[in-house]
Motif scaffolding. Structure first.
Motif, PDB file in Angstrom:
ATOM      1  N   PHE A 218       0.855  -1.185   0.000  1.00  7.95           N
ATOM      2  CA  PHE A 218       0.000   0.000   0.000  1.00  7.95           C
ATOM      3  C   PHE A 218       0.895   1.240   0.000  1.00  7.95           C
ATOM      4  CE2 PHE A 218      -2.553  -3.390   1.505  1.00  7.95           C
ATOM      5  CZ  PHE A 218      -3.874  -3.066   1.248  1.00  7.95           C
ATOM      6  N   LYS A 219       0.781   2.040  -1.064  1.00  5.70           N
ATOM      7  CA  LYS A 219       1.622   3.232  -1.174  1.00  5.70           C
ATOM      8  C   LYS A 219       0.797   4.409  -1.666  1.00  5.70           C
ATOM      9  CE  LYS A 219       5.797   3.564  -1.812  1.00  5.70           C
ATOM     10  NZ  LYS A 219       7.152   3.744  -2.368  1.00  5.70           N
ATOM     11  N   SER A 220       1.380   5.583  -1.548  1.00  4.72           N
ATOM     12  CA  SER A 220       0.775   6.811  -2.064  1.00  4.72           C
ATOM     13  C   SER A 220      -0.659   7.008  -1.578  1.00  4.72           C
ATOM     14  CB  SER A 220       0.809   6.814  -3.606  1.00  4.72           C
ATOM     15  OG  SER A 220       2.122   6.779  -4.082  1.00  4.72           O
ATOM     16  N   LEU A 221      -0.865   6.860  -0.277  1.00  6.00           N
ATOM     17  CA  LEU A 221      -2.163   7.222   0.293  1.00  6.00           C
ATOM     18  C   LEU A 221      -2.219   8.739   0.403  1.00  6.00           C
ATOM     19  CD1 LEU A 221      -4.862   6.651   1.723  1.00  6.00           C
ATOM     20  CD2 LEU A 221      -3.592   6.527   3.860  1.00  6.00           C
ATOM     21  N   PHE A 222      -3.196   9.317  -0.274  1.00  8.16           N
ATOM     22  CA  PHE A 222      -3.333  10.769  -0.231  1.00  8.16           C
ATOM     23  C   PHE A 222      -4.805  11.156  -0.222  1.00  8.16           C
ATOM     24  CE2 PHE A 222      -4.195  14.767  -2.388  1.00  8.16           C
ATOM     25  CZ  PHE A 222      -3.452  15.648  -1.609  1.00  8.16           C
ATOM     26  N   VAL A 223      -5.142  12.116   0.638  1.00  9.11           N
ATOM     27  CA  VAL A 223      -6.469  12.731   0.651  1.00  9.11           C
ATOM     28  C   VAL A 223      -6.266  14.229   0.854  1.00  9.11           C
ATOM     29  CG1 VAL A 223      -8.682  12.918   1.854  1.00  9.11           C
ATOM     30  CG2 VAL A 223      -7.621  10.674   1.549  1.00  9.11           C
ATOM     31  N   ARG A 224      -6.996  15.027   0.110  1.00  7.91           N
ATOM     32  CA  ARG A 224      -6.850  16.479   0.230  1.00  7.91           C
ATOM     33  C   ARG A 224      -6.974  16.906   1.689  1.00  7.91           C
ATOM     34  NH1 ARG A 224      -9.119  19.559  -5.074  1.00  7.91           N
ATOM     35  NH2 ARG A 224      -8.351  21.320  -3.835  1.00  7.91           N
ATOM     36  N   GLU A 225      -6.163  17.891   2.065  1.00  4.24           N
ATOM     37  CA  GLU A 225      -6.008  18.261   3.471  1.00  4.24           C
ATOM     38  C   GLU A 225      -7.329  18.553   4.168  1.00  4.24           C
ATOM     39  OE1 GLU A 225      -3.529  21.477   6.231  1.00  4.24           O
ATOM     40  OE2 GLU A 225      -3.339  21.492   4.047  1.00  4.24           O
ATOM     41  N   GLU A 226      -8.220  19.276   3.494  1.00  3.25           N
ATOM     42  CA  GLU A 226      -9.479  19.649   4.148  1.00  3.25           C
ATOM     43  C   GLU A 226     -10.357  18.440   4.455  1.00  3.25           C
ATOM     44  OE1 GLU A 226     -10.022  20.788  -0.309  1.00  3.25           O
ATOM     45  OE2 GLU A 226      -8.408  20.509   1.160  1.00  3.25           O
ATOM     46  N   PHE A 227     -10.129  17.321   3.737  1.00  2.00           N
ATOM     47  CA  PHE A 227     -10.902  16.108   3.987  1.00  2.00           C
ATOM     48  C   PHE A 227     -10.164  15.150   4.918  1.00  2.00           C
ATOM     49  CE2 PHE A 227     -12.356  17.717  -0.130  1.00  2.00           C
ATOM     50  CZ  PHE A 227     -13.726  17.806   0.110  1.00  2.00           C
ATOM     51  N   THR A 228      -8.841  15.280   4.966  1.00  2.00           N
ATOM     52  CA  THR A 228      -8.064  14.457   5.898  1.00  2.00           C
ATOM     53  C   THR A 228      -8.486  14.741   7.330  1.00  2.00           C
ATOM     54  OG1 THR A 228      -6.165  14.390   4.408  1.00  2.00           O
ATOM     55  CG2 THR A 228      -5.745  13.900   6.714  1.00  2.00           C
ATOM     56  N   ARG A 229      -8.736  16.011   7.612  1.00  2.00           N
ATOM     57  CA  ARG A 229      -9.153  16.398   8.970  1.00  2.00           C
ATOM     58  C   ARG A 229     -10.493  15.778   9.351  1.00  2.00           C
ATOM     59  NH1 ARG A 229      -7.027  21.513   7.177  1.00  2.00           N
ATOM     60  NH2 ARG A 229      -9.133  22.216   6.646  1.00  2.00           N
ATOM     61  N   LEU A 230     -11.255  15.373   8.339  1.00  2.00           N
ATOM     62  CA  LEU A 230     -12.558  14.744   8.589  1.00  2.00           C
ATOM     63  C   LEU A 230     -12.455  13.221   8.674  1.00  2.00           C
ATOM     64  CD1 LEU A 230     -14.729  16.864   6.103  1.00  2.00           C
ATOM     65  CD2 LEU A 230     -14.512  17.171   8.584  1.00  2.00           C
ATOM     66  N   GLY A 231     -11.238  12.708   8.556  1.00  2.00           N
ATOM     67  CA  GLY A 231     -11.045  11.265   8.675  1.00  2.00           C
ATOM     68  C   GLY A 231     -11.302  10.485   7.403  1.00  2.00           C
ATOM     69  N   ARG A 232     -11.291  11.169   6.255  1.00  2.00           N
ATOM     70  CA  ARG A 232     -11.626  10.467   5.015  1.00  2.00           C
ATOM     71  C   ARG A 232     -10.496   9.573   4.510  1.00  2.00           C
ATOM     72  NH1 ARG A 232     -15.431  11.575   7.264  1.00  2.00           N
ATOM     73  NH2 ARG A 232     -17.026  13.100   6.673  1.00  2.00           N
ATOM     74  N   ALA A 233      -9.279   9.772   5.022  1.00  2.00           N
ATOM     75  CA  ALA A 233      -8.190   8.868   4.637  1.00  2.00           C
ATOM     76  C   ALA A 233      -8.512   7.438   5.072  1.00  2.00           C
ATOM     77  CB  ALA A 233      -6.875   9.327   5.258  1.00  2.00           C
ATOM     78  N   GLY A 234      -9.202   7.313   6.204  1.00  2.00           N
ATOM     79  CA  GLY A 234      -9.596   5.993   6.685  1.00  2.00           C
ATOM     80  C   GLY A 234     -10.555   5.298   5.740  1.00  2.00           C
ATOM     81  N   VAL A 235     -11.424   6.073   5.095  1.00  2.00           N
ATOM     82  CA  VAL A 235     -12.376   5.506   4.135  1.00  2.00           C
ATOM     83  C   VAL A 235     -11.633   4.870   2.964  1.00  2.00           C
ATOM     84  CG1 VAL A 235     -14.222   6.054   2.499  1.00  2.00           C
ATOM     85  CG2 VAL A 235     -14.204   7.124   4.768  1.00  2.00           C
ATOM     86  N   VAL A 236     -10.637   5.590   2.444  1.00  2.00           N
ATOM     87  CA  VAL A 236      -9.861   5.083   1.309  1.00  2.00           C
ATOM     88  C   VAL A 236      -9.097   3.819   1.706  1.00  2.00           C
ATOM     89  CG1 VAL A 236      -8.141   5.655  -0.434  1.00  2.00           C
ATOM     90  CG2 VAL A 236      -9.583   7.447   0.509  1.00  2.00           C
ATOM     91  N   LEU A 237      -8.483   3.855   2.869  1.00  2.00           N
ATOM     92  CA  LEU A 237      -7.673   2.724   3.311  1.00  2.00           C
ATOM     93  C   LEU A 237      -8.521   1.476   3.534  1.00  2.00           C
ATOM     94  CD1 LEU A 237      -4.945   1.630   4.108  1.00  2.00           C
ATOM     95  CD2 LEU A 237      -5.301   2.524   6.412  1.00  2.00           C
ATOM     96  N   VAL A 238      -9.648   1.625   4.200  1.00  2.00           N
ATOM     97  CA  VAL A 238     -10.514   0.469   4.464  1.00  2.00           C
ATOM     98  C   VAL A 238     -11.017  -0.136   3.160  1.00  2.00           C
ATOM     99  CG1 VAL A 238     -12.752  -0.223   5.401  1.00  2.00           C
ATOM    100  CG2 VAL A 238     -11.191   1.136   6.790  1.00  2.00           C
ATOM    101  N   GLU A 239     -11.388   0.719   2.211  1.00  5.57           N
ATOM    102  CA  GLU A 239     -11.861   0.210   0.925  1.00  5.57           C
ATOM    103  C   GLU A 239     -10.751  -0.568   0.218  1.00  5.57           C
ATOM    104  OE1 GLU A 239     -14.593  -0.649  -1.988  1.00  5.57           O
ATOM    105  OE2 GLU A 239     -14.892   0.281  -0.017  1.00  5.57           O
ATOM    106  N   GLY A 240      -9.519  -0.047   0.295  1.00  4.40           N
ATOM    107  CA  GLY A 240      -8.396  -0.756  -0.303  1.00  4.40           C
ATOM    108  C   GLY A 240      -8.141  -2.095   0.367  1.00  4.40           C
ATOM    109  N   LEU A 241      -8.229  -2.127   1.689  1.00  6.83           N
ATOM    110  CA  LEU A 241      -8.035  -3.376   2.427  1.00  6.83           C
ATOM    111  C   LEU A 241      -9.100  -4.406   2.055  1.00  6.83           C
ATOM    112  CD1 LEU A 241      -7.122  -1.932   5.936  1.00  6.83           C
ATOM    113  CD2 LEU A 241      -5.626  -3.311   4.493  1.00  6.83           C
TER     114      LEU A 241
END
Length: 290
Positions: A218-241
């Motif tokens: 798993f590489k290059s996990l990126f979420v725009r900063e304003e959405f990272t603060r809302l925890g949206r990086a977790g959404v991307v990661l879980v979907e990938g898993l």
């Protein structure tokens, strides 16, 4: 014993037997930013080096330096380094770096990276975590973290040409180049990689490739900063898993987390600690060559 140095691009068929596939790919790109230097004894390739060139930064970075085990102790690393430094000085480059991955508790020092030769003591760029996918299945957050209203996830293979062009045009505007989804080259798995969309606009991604037959990287996990603060990086990661878990062959997950990727570091510490079975670190050594 007589050794010969070669430009690998001129003899890829010979050195391809020694090199990793991803290194062959990088060196084969005639318009790319990577070069390959090889060492052979007679007609037998015995060592190679892959170097990423950055003319804008006046810097070269060694991303691979491999020597056949039966030829260890012959100083081939030093031969390659001295040859490379000579070429870089001819072209007025200022810096040379060497990146190496070691076990968390392993000493990263190498005989050919001595302070008296100008090398610094090295700095950690990122941490590599390896987790057991079977254990991850039981994690509660795998079922509780979901995409909220107006957010959707797609496999990278589903993105239209228009969306891909839009992402490319955003490089160094709303995301730094080091998080580019194209950084990883030819072997990204487009079915396992995930994009996150908000109201029709792509705002993040997780790029995945096969590190081995039973391991996903798993590489290059990126979420725009304003959405990272809302925890949206977790959404991307879980979907990938979840996509990786659908593949019965894959047992392990590898995460490469840069030291300044605060969102990913926090996520690993919060959610993955119980499932991590191994830790490594990427260390970069640097020297001035002018």
């Amino acid at each position: 014993m007589k050794f010969t140095l070669d430009d690998i691009r001129n003899d890829l068929e010979l050195y391809g037997r020694l090199m990793r596939p991803e290194h062959v790919y990088l060196v084969s790109q005639t318009q790319g930013e990577h070069i390959g230097i090889g060492v052979r004894e007679s007609s037998t390739p015995i060592a190679y080096m892959v170097v990423r060139i950055s003319r804008e930064q006046s810097q070269a970075s060694i991303i691979a330096l491999e020597v056949e085990k039966s030829y260890s102790g012959y100083g081939l690393e030093t031969i390659l380094l001295q040859f490379l430094e000579g070429k870089l000085k001819e072209q007025s480059y200022h810096y040379l770096t060497y990146d190496i991955v070691v076990q968390k508790s392993e000493n990263a020092a190498r005989e050919f990276l001595q302070p008296e030769d100008g090398w610094d003591s090295g700095q950690v760029l990122s941490t590599v975590y390896i987790a057991d996918m079977e254990e991850l299945k039981s994690a509660k957050w795998m079922n509780t973290i979901r995409a909220p209203l107006h957010f959707r996830t797609f496999s990278w293979a589903e993105l239209t040409e228009e969306k891909l062009v839009s992402i490319q045009e955003g490089c160094n505007r709303w995301y730094p180049e080091k998080f580019s989804p194209w950084q990883e080259g030819y072997d990204i798995d487009h079915q396992l990689s995930v994009a996150l969309q908000y109201k029709g606009e792509i705002i993040g991604w997780l790029m995945v490739k096969r590190a081995a037959s039973n391991m996903a990287l798993f590489k290059s996990l990126f979420v725009r900063e304003e959405f990272t603060r809302l925890g949206r990086a977790g959404v991307v990661l879980v979907e990938g898993l979840k996509k990786v878990l659908e593949n019965q062959e894959i047992r392990y997950a590898m995460f490469v987390v840069e030291k300044d990727n605060a969102a990913m570091l926090q996520m690993v510490r919060k959610h993955f600690t119980p499932y991590i079975i191994r830790r490594k670190k990427l260390i970069s050594f640097k020297k001035s060559i002018l």
